[in-house]
Design a protein around this motif. Sequence first.
Motif, short mmCIF file in Angstrom:
data_model
loop_
_atom_site.label_atom_id
_atom_site.label_comp_id
_atom_site.label_asym_id
_atom_site.label_seq_id
_atom_site.Cartn_x
_atom_site.Cartn_y
_atom_site.Cartn_z
N LEU A 189 10.76 -0.37 10.03
CA LEU A 189 11.59 -0.72 8.88
C LEU A 189 11.20 -2.09 8.32
O LEU A 189 11.11 -2.27 7.09
CB LEU A 189 13.07 -0.71 9.28
CG LEU A 189 13.64 0.64 9.74
CD1 LEU A 189 15.12 0.50 10.05
CD2 LEU A 189 13.43 1.72 8.69
N LEU A 190 10.98 -3.06 9.21
CA LEU A 190 10.61 -4.40 8.74
C LEU A 190 9.22 -4.40 8.10
O LEU A 190 8.99 -5.08 7.09
CB LEU A 190 10.66 -5.38 9.91
CG LEU A 190 12.06 -5.71 10.45
CD1 LEU A 190 11.95 -6.53 11.73
CD2 LEU A 190 12.89 -6.45 9.41
N SER A 191 8.30 -3.63 8.66
CA SER A 191 6.95 -3.57 8.08
C SER A 191 7.00 -2.94 6.70
O SER A 191 6.34 -3.41 5.76
CB SER A 191 6.02 -2.77 9.00
OG SER A 191 5.91 -3.39 10.26
N ASN A 192 7.77 -1.84 6.56
CA ASN A 192 7.90 -1.21 5.24
C ASN A 192 8.49 -2.19 4.23
O ASN A 192 8.02 -2.31 3.10
CB ASN A 192 8.77 0.04 5.34
CG ASN A 192 8.05 1.18 6.03
OD1 ASN A 192 6.83 1.17 6.16
ND2 ASN A 192 8.80 2.15 6.51
N ALA A 193 9.58 -2.87 4.65
CA ALA A 193 10.24 -3.80 3.73
C ALA A 193 9.31 -4.95 3.34
O ALA A 193 9.23 -5.34 2.17
CB ALA A 193 11.52 -4.33 4.37
N GLY A 194 8.61 -5.52 4.31
CA GLY A 194 7.71 -6.63 4.00
C GLY A 194 6.52 -6.20 3.15
O GLY A 194 6.06 -6.94 2.29
N ARG A 195 6.02 -4.99 3.39
CA ARG A 195 4.86 -4.53 2.63
C ARG A 195 5.22 -4.24 1.18
O ARG A 195 4.40 -4.41 0.27
CB ARG A 195 4.31 -3.27 3.30
CG ARG A 195 2.96 -2.82 2.76
CD ARG A 195 2.36 -1.69 3.59
NE ARG A 195 3.18 -0.50 3.54
CZ ARG A 195 3.91 -0.02 4.55
NH1 ARG A 195 3.91 -0.68 5.69
NH2 ARG A 195 4.62 1.07 4.44
N LEU A 196 6.46 -3.79 0.92
CA LEU A 196 6.86 -3.40 -0.43
C LEU A 196 7.54 -4.52 -1.20
O LEU A 196 7.86 -4.34 -2.38
CB LEU A 196 7.80 -2.19 -0.35
CG LEU A 196 7.20 -0.92 0.28
CD1 LEU A 196 8.26 0.14 0.42
CD2 LEU A 196 6.04 -0.42 -0.54
N THR A 197 7.83 -5.63 -0.57
CA THR A 197 8.55 -6.73 -1.23
C THR A 197 7.56 -7.82 -1.62
O THR A 197 6.73 -8.26 -0.80
CB THR A 197 9.63 -7.31 -0.29
OG1 THR A 197 10.53 -6.26 0.08
CG2 THR A 197 10.41 -8.41 -0.99
N GLU A 198 7.64 -8.26 -2.88
CA GLU A 198 6.75 -9.32 -3.37
C GLU A 198 7.47 -10.65 -3.55
O GLU A 198 6.86 -11.70 -3.44
CB GLU A 198 6.13 -8.89 -4.71
CG GLU A 198 5.25 -7.66 -4.62
CD GLU A 198 4.05 -7.86 -3.70
OE1 GLU A 198 3.64 -9.03 -3.51
OE2 GLU A 198 3.53 -6.86 -3.16
N GLN A 199 8.75 -10.61 -3.85
CA GLN A 199 9.53 -11.84 -4.04
C GLN A 199 10.85 -11.70 -3.29
O GLN A 199 11.41 -10.61 -3.18
CB GLN A 199 9.81 -12.09 -5.52
CG GLN A 199 8.56 -12.41 -6.34
CD GLN A 199 8.88 -12.69 -7.79
OE1 GLN A 199 10.01 -12.48 -8.22
NE2 GLN A 199 7.90 -13.18 -8.53
#
Length: 755
Positions: free
Chosen positions: A366-376
């Motif tokens: 979940l954290l990897s998905n969130a970090g990969r898809l978040t830019e700001q």
Amino acid sequence: MNHSLCTSENADSYLASSIAELRQSTSRKIILLVSGSYLLWYFLLGGGLPPDLILGFLPITAIVISAALLSARLLSTRPEFGIMVWLSTLMGVVALTLHVSQQPAVAFSLALVPLIAAVILDWPAGLAAEGLVSVFLWWASRSSAMPPLTRGDAQAIIVVSALASVLGWVTTDSLLTVTKWSLAGFRQAHKQTEEARRQRLRLKQAQEDLVLANGELGRLSDRLKVMCQIAEENRQAKAEFVASVSHELRTPLNMIIGFSDVITQSPEVYGHALPPELLADITAIQRNSQHLSRLIDDVLDLSQVEAGRMAISRAWTSLETVIDESVQGVHSLFDAKELYLHVEVPPDLAPVYCDGTRIRQVLINLLSNAGRLTEQGGVQVRAWCEEQDLVISVTDTGPGIAPADREELFEPFRRPSGSDRQDRGGSGLGLSISKQFVEMHGGKMWVESQLDVGTVVYFSLPLRQPAPDMTAQDGLSRWLSPYGEYEYRARTRRSRATLPTALARYVLLDPGKTLQRLFARYLDAAETVTVQDAETAAAILKESPAQALVVNAPRPVDGMGGVLGQPDRLPYGTPTITCWVPGKEEVARQLGVAHYLVKPVTQELLLSTLSQLGEGVRQVLLVDDEQEVLRLFTRMLSSVAGRYSTLWATNGQQALDLLRRRQPDAVLLDLLMPGMHGLQVLQEKSRDASIRDIPVLVLSSCDPRGEPIMSDCLTVTRGGGFSARNLLACIESVSAALLSPDGPIGPEQRGMRAG
């Protein structure tokens, strides 16, 4: 009787009409009976009366006949009015008879009025008639036109009429009750008859469907044979694929873990102090590599069980620790993108009975998905207790997910549409696997998202273990009273004490501790005691009973015959189950080597294994076709200053040449090499007397405990033998377990279906 009366809507109206008809019929019979009795008396006995009385009774007779005809006619149209006319006429006839005959005894005929009123109408009418009779008697006792009535006669008439009224009401009420019961019974019988007709129709339809289904089943059976053959071919291909992938993953992973161990544990090998930042980064590499190693073990375990099965090992786990470890594993991703990663976990968060490795993998996904898809912005992790569940949420400030994509978000290989998302990497398996892991724990996972705002992924885990089955405790038990010797008292309430969970207990006669690993991983709801010899097993079984004695030994059983050869030495009824699951020690014995090590091999394991060969081991020959592996093990051995020196060989023939020429103290040998592989090296070494006794440590990515076929035999013995019922039950249970598509390990206690 009309069919409509059996419906609930018409039942009450039909009952009312039935009661009205019953009262009309009773009224006619009473009018006929009273009128007929009077006329019979008048015409048969009236001849003996004086002439003036005979003439006096003529008008009374005419009134009786006229009132009877009028009342009978009114009963068909206005029944209540007709009955009132008859009762009024009856009181008038009694009054005229008293006046004409001047006989006080005639007044006792007034008891008929309350009786008839209570029978035909109801108890209120009987009570009203009783009041009219009392008023009439009061008037008659004071009227000169009536015969003198004593006070006792009046009271007697009132009592008799009251008793007659009560008797009439009780009789009528009982008859009406019986009528209601009969009607209710008829309605129930009619309803059951209709239900039987419907069931018969359904049965006939089911028979027709079964005939069609049997024909379809015959056609499907032919197709099933073909599909089974295809499935078996796929199963074999899957086993070969898993074995190949295992080797390809273990070898490079051994490099990562090995070099990480050497750098973090023995940095002085590199000759100068390493920067703390570098050591911290390598520690993160080491931690994530170890996590990956555990996942590889899970892939191997998955190849041992039926498709779609995955084992979980539960224990009471601190979710705060799991969250911290997960955050540390992905922190570099967030630092590289300059995103914040906030954690909000209460300090008194309750522990959860779960598999920490699985939940850590869920959080990392979940954290990897969130970090990969978040830019700001960044990501926030929260945890809180909600009733009997612990809820964890991962909130990001990414682009969000469209409503149309949320429905397929948890399906394998599904990713939100849009080129921007497709270019961010990911296999589309993370959320699907995470959801399955959460559901294996009895929890659930869901998503809330808004475009251009962000996404929140929630998952919940139950805080408590599943409650034990209480069905056997529904009754009230007895208890021993401490206030009387040998006195038992019946318990008047259910016990409030928490019932202990009785775990199945197995004694494992397993010198190599191979079965202990299997039980710990797949039978987490069982208690095991591992022993090394048969005598200890017998002693432990005498101290505390067990489900069975499980023996891990080849056929025939050697060196363990004490208890196994004499089943009667075990507690009565304790079965002995013998199987053969070879471990690394057995494989090492068959290969003729000192030890069998499975990659990835840590520095601590390698050094401790070498130390078991004795203090005389100084020079070690390293045999592997990969230069990086040779350099890794050289670094590991160099961490012990001045202890070991190393020789390198990159193929089997070179290893044999160095063995004969340099005579090293020990050999680290890889089995899978091009050209002459490790098994051929061992064969050649065993034929050469000059190098035969040099100890060998095999390093391989093939784990003998991870083979698809764990054991090809299973023997069950039992002291006292088997009765016919025991034997048939055992055969039935074993055959059902082996033929079940779910495999012999049930889903409740030994993992859940993953697909």
